[in-house]
Design an enzyme around this catalytic site. Structure first.
Site, short mmCIF file in Angstrom:
data_model
loop_
_atom_site.label_atom_id
_atom_site.label_comp_id
_atom_site.label_asym_id
_atom_site.label_seq_id
_atom_site.Cartn_x
_atom_site.Cartn_y
_atom_site.Cartn_z
N ARG A 111 0.84 -1.19 -0.02
CA ARG A 111 0.00 0.03 -0.05
C ARG A 111 0.85 1.21 -0.03
NH1 ARG A 111 -4.98 -2.42 3.75
NH2 ARG A 111 -6.22 -3.07 2.07
N TYR B 135 -6.33 -0.67 -7.05
CA TYR B 135 -5.55 -2.04 -6.44
C TYR B 135 -4.98 -1.90 -5.10
CZ TYR B 135 -1.22 -0.94 -8.98
OH TYR B 135 0.02 -0.34 -9.55
N GLU B 136 -4.52 -2.97 -4.20
CA GLU B 136 -4.19 -2.96 -3.08
C GLU B 136 -5.20 -2.23 -2.05
OE1 GLU B 136 -2.26 -4.94 -2.87
OE2 GLU B 136 -1.38 -4.96 -4.92
N GLY B 137 -6.57 -2.53 -2.52
CA GLY B 137 -7.50 -2.03 -1.55
C GLY B 137 -7.69 -0.65 -2.35
#
Length: 571
Positions: A294, A429-431
């Site tokens: 993140r 992406y990655e949350g």
């Protein structure tokens, strides 16, 4: 204008704004002296300028493709990856126990920033490998560490993360991939995963997949997820890649951008895997990789913003159009007030996002070096802000870069549009950034706001300390901190749905405040005058005031949103 890594800018922020010196003053990172840090950044800059940046357009114009089950990569990417591996860049922050350099995460974040600006499509490969190194270091058995970490750190093998399934999306607890014990300590993994970045590459000796799956007797939901390591080729007794595993790339996604970075649908048909960590505790282990990623994704947004800004600035200084108030009145478009506004705003936003990300990295390093809970809490609090704001700014600056180019920005040949197409996915992406904001108002306030209060106190004290030098700027930052204090208190008094409804503007308001605070620190480090103070004045006068409107949205609650039914929205 060719991309040039912002080495001196990064050095200034590290040395004078975010406090890298306190990291290198610890025994854990004592070897990362100022000379060593300067050399690392300088060499990374050369690699970016001379090796990676020339690959940027090649990845877009000649995308990765699937050919007879093998992912064929863009021209020059193999040589670029070889340079990354031979320079030791993949293992910059990895433990020396397995061949890493053991340098601070702050330097790794700075290097990722510069490499992302040079060629984001290729940089996603080592970024994911670095996240996997982090996960294996914390959760894998000694046998797995001994076999896999040296290869990953050396860049000979690459790593991926496999979370998402077609029916589950961001609801990882709904996954259906199954892992059945083979009776010999290994597991047979069956299922399908989507959106797998760099799932294969023709230049990698081996590709190592971390896959979330469910054991046959696992409890439902996220409580029943385990993590497994599945190599593309199963290593033999000598550690060399051997027989092909029972997994394959089904197809490559046809994406808006990042064409040089293959994103695959993966199929596992009884593929052999090894458990990483404890049974049914896989999500926690995978989150180690995701948290690392993140911050790294935040730096990706910043790097692309830098590259888009550099190209826009070069175009604006060369393009002549209309009468301007500078010189003889027929100068370049950079002398038009609105173009100057766009460029100055882009530069101010990039500084704020970069300084926030590096502040987060410093907190991670201090937590690692000292073991102090306050540093860990600060790193946790800043991570969703660094990820969301860094990637939002990547998109906004890339879009503004097109605007600076005018009609030529919409023409693909200039390359201005590629920055926006490439970076757009980073907010997802990655949350997604909405999930980051929900994390901020949920888990990151679960301590009763302690991490937030400590940060606000620090910001207000810093503002008070510079009132005599820059009173108008310091006063605005102090007042914004007080507003954030009140809004944070409001968040803590609400139920989760009301928090979630205002989470995104709340996170952005925090980013605005942190950006003003760090711009103020930069202005003071430069003596309270000159270009850095002028840039701080632009940010604090033109961007920081947004916090008031953002906080009004943050405190609006959820009732008005649910007053509209899906039928109402469709009408």
């Amino acid at each position: 204008m060719p991309y040039r890594a912002p080495v001196e800018e990064v050095r200034f922020i590290c040395e004078h704004v975010v406090g890298l010196g306190q990291v290198t003053a610890t025994p854990r990172f004592a070897e990362a002296t100022p000379d060593v840090a300067a050399a690392i950044l300088s060499e990374a800059g050369k690699l970016c300028d001379e090796v990676l940046a020339p690959l940027q357009r090649a990845g877009d114009l000649h995308p990765a493709r699937l050919e007879n089950g093998v992912v064929r990569t863009s021209p020059g990417f193999a040589e670029g990856q070889r340079a990354l591996a031979e320079g030791g860049w993949v293992g910059l922050a990895a433990s020396p126990d397995h061949g890493g350099m053991g340098l601070p995460q702050t330097l790794a974040a700075a290097v990722n920033d510069m490499m992302s600006g040079a060629c984001l499509a290729l940089q996603t490969n080592p970024l994911l490998t670095q996240g996997q190194i982090e996960a294996l270091t914390h959760h894998a058995s000694d046998a797995i560490k001994a076999l896999y970490l040296p290869k990953l750190i050396a860049g000979a093998w690459s790593g991926t993360m496999n979370l998402t399934e077609p029916q589950a999306g961001s609801d990882v607890g709904a996954l259906r991939t199954v892992a059945r014990p083979n009776g010999d300590g290994t597991y047979a993994i069956t299922g399908q995963k989507i959106y797998i970045t760099w799932a294969d590459a023709d230049f990698m000796e081996n590709v190592v997949h971390l896959v979330l799956a469910r054991l046959p007797d696992a409890p439902p939901g996220s409580r029943g997820i385990s993590l497994f390591l599945l190599p593309r080729n199963i290593p033999g007794a000598d550690g060399a890649p051997g027989v092909a595993n029972r997994l394959r790339v089904v197809s490559l996604e046809h994406k808006m951008g990042l064409h040089g970075s293959p994103t695959a649908v993966m199929q596992y048909d009884g593929a052999t895997g090894w458990l990483v960590g404890e049974e049914n505790k896989g999500l926690a282990a995978m989150f180690t990789m995701m948290n690392n990623a993140r911050l790294a994704v935040g730096t990706q947004g910043i790097g692309v913003a830098e590259a888009a800004y550099q190209q826009a600035l070069a175009y604006a200084t060369e393009r002549r159009q209309g009468a301007t108030p500078v010189g003889d009145g027929s100068g370049a478009i950079v002398d038009h007030a609105d173009v100057r506004r766009m460029l100055a705003t882009m530069k101010a936003e990039i500084f704020a996002a970069r300084a926030i990300a590096l502040s987060c990295a410093v907190a991670i390093d201090m937590s690692t070096a000292t073991g102090e809970a306050d540093w860990a809490a600060r790193a946790a609090f800043l991570t969703p802000i660094a990820k969301a704001f860094g990637t939002d700014i990547g998109v906004e600056v890339a879009s503004e870069g097109i605007q600076v180019h005018g009609g030529m920005g919409y023409v693909e040949e200039t390359g201005a549009a590629q920055f926006l197409r490439d970076v757009r996915v980073a907010t997802i992406y990655e949350g997604t950034n909405g999930i980051q904001a929900m994390d901020l108002v949920g888990r990151k306030l679960a301590d009763g706001g302690e991490a937030a209060w400590r940060l606000l106190e620090e910001i207000e004290q810093a503002a008070e300390a510079v009132r005599r030098v820059l009173p108008e700027l310091a006063g605005e930052v102090w007042a914004a901190a007080e507003s954030l204090r009140e809004a944070t208190e409001w968040m803590l008094s609400q139920d989760l749905e009301d928090r979630f409804a205002g989470a995104v503007p709340f996170l952005r308001a925090w980013a605005r405040l942190l950006g003003g605070h760090l711009h103020l620190a930069a202005a003071m480090a430069a003596g309270g005058a000159g270009p850095r103070t002028a840039l701080a004045r632009i940010y604090i006068a033109r961007r920081l005031p947004e916090h008031a409107a953002l906080l009004a949205q943050a405190r609006a609650g959820a009732a008005d949103l649910y007053a509209l039914s899906p039928d109402d929205l469709a009408a």
